[in-house]
Enzyme design. Sequence first.
Site, short mmCIF file in Angstrom:
data_model
loop_
_atom_site.label_atom_id
_atom_site.label_comp_id
_atom_site.label_asym_id
_atom_site.label_seq_id
_atom_site.Cartn_x
_atom_site.Cartn_y
_atom_site.Cartn_z
N ASN A 39 0.66 -1.08 0.00
CA ASN A 39 0.06 0.22 0.07
C ASN A 39 0.83 1.30 0.04
O ASN A 39 0.49 2.33 -0.57
CB ASN A 39 -1.12 0.06 1.09
N GLU A 45 3.45 -4.35 12.61
CA GLU A 45 2.42 -3.35 12.46
C GLU A 45 1.46 -4.07 11.68
O GLU A 45 1.52 -3.98 10.30
CB GLU A 45 2.85 -2.02 11.68
N CYS A 97 -3.30 1.50 6.56
CA CYS A 97 -3.73 0.67 7.86
C CYS A 97 -4.47 1.81 8.69
O CYS A 97 -4.93 1.07 9.74
CB CYS A 97 -2.69 -0.10 8.39
N GLU A 99 7.57 1.11 16.39
CA GLU A 99 8.80 1.56 15.61
C GLU A 99 8.74 3.06 15.56
O GLU A 99 7.94 3.52 16.11
CB GLU A 99 8.45 1.05 13.87
O1 6OD Z 1 3.87 6.60 8.24
C1 6OD Z 1 4.33 5.62 8.68
O2 6OD Z 1 5.46 5.59 9.49
C2 6OD Z 1 3.59 4.17 8.77
N1 6OD Z 1 4.35 3.15 9.38
C3 6OD Z 1 2.40 3.96 8.34
C4 6OD Z 1 1.83 2.71 7.88
C5 6OD Z 1 0.86 2.49 7.33
C6 6OD Z 1 0.29 1.05 6.97
O3 6OD Z 1 -0.58 0.98 6.30
#
Ligand code: 6OD
Length: 484
Positions: free
Chosen positions: A160, A257, A291, A460
């Site tokens: 994504n 995540e 997400c 993270e």
């Molecule tokens: O923006 C970010 O650092 C991050 N980990 C976004 C995650 C998105 C998941 O779909």
Amino acid sequence: MIYTAIYTGRDEEAVVLTHFIGGEPVGAGKAFPVHDPVTGTVMRQVHEADPEVVDRAVRAAREAARDWAALPVAERAGWLRRLAEGVEARFDDLVVAEIADTGKPLDQTRTLDIPRGIANFRAFAEIAAQRPDDAFHLSGLLSYTVRRPLGVVAAIVPWNLPFLLMTWKLAPALVAGNTVVVKPSEHTPGSAAVFAEICAAAGLPAGVVNIIFGYGSAGQLLVEHPGVDAVTFTGSTRTGSEIMRSVADRVKPISFELGGKNAGLVFEDCDLDRAVEGAVKSVFTNGGQVCLCTERLYVQRSIFEEFCARLASRAQEVEPQPMISFDHREKVLAYYALARSEGAKVLTGGSVPAFGDHRDSGYFVEPTVVTGLSEWSRFNREEIFGPVCHVAPFDSEAEAIDLANGGEYGLAATLWTTSLDRAHRVAQRLEAGLVWVNTWYSRDLRTPFGGVKLSGIGREGGLQSLDFYSAPTTITIKLEQPDA
Ligand code: 6OD
């Protein structure tokens, strides 16, 4: 520039995208097709990592690990800055590659996806270089910690936000002293392949970054490989638990995540214009394929009708974006059908848009807003990952909090209110790793990022990333006390 032809054109016969191992392109493994989500046609072919390729990549990473770990952190931070410069120099190629794989809007790709890659490298270079060590004194004991890299990290990256999330994992893993094998999604190899060229052009030591392509089966081989010391994964909860099972015997550290079924709470004291626009962004960005996107909106009853009408009207103005694959579109459409069968009122959307051009064979679905379902409906409990939300009314703050906290996920939540007291009060009671107030997906890369419940394990971001990608050794020295 060996890959550029296939990103910009339709020259799928000319080149099969190769892995990047030990600083070299490696064209091994049978080829698999990648489809253009905008048209549904095959856009390019990519080599699929088999057990031999996976093994070769892990060995290359292991061979590079000792020298890379031995570099002073300031030198590794310098490499991150050089990679950021390399990304800037290939910005347009990365934009083209990312759009070719995903069908993302140009504006989003230019302002979010690729710039975040640059920011990831620069931010982690700064954070790591400035990190102080810990020291403790106690009754004649001096203890301090040194942090050592874990070794070889497997980074399994979703489709994504392919470049954003690959660099989000790579930058801290590298600066903490690890070498990495990246496995991008089978749908989105393009920007990773350009990045391989960036690493080679920058002269990054061979084996520090390795990239292998393939399906989940290649990812499985990678995480199970005994030469892999830790796994970072962003993706579905189901895949996360499969990875967890696979690495259990070797108790490898994991950072996950995972999915979300994120709630947005809209209070009657909100700035309604801002809340509606915020909801549009949080529901429909990237075709809802983030997400962090909101899939459940709860709106105070006094403004419920007006909010629904305005959101539905704005949803009709949102440009549809393709789902990543035929199968994913089928999944999202199945949820649209499920909403109807569970008794939802569809305020807008619910179907496939008709463009009357080449996009009609692509993977588009309509931006959709529904209402009228119970909290226990499958539609309101399962992650859909499409441009869709359910809107329900609430009467009190306590009820809103209970509704938001219902369900098995706990990644992100969003609040819309002008009351400072309410913002803090409610935000602190939400069971989510991330709460945004009067904004959505605003990021400070130093903050912890991740979810609770089925939404993940670990955090993270900032120091949390550096902590995950390294392990402390505590050294304690007995200090002889001078005679009194
Ligand atoms: O923006 C970010 O650092 C991050 N980990 C976004 C995650 C998105 C998941 O779909």
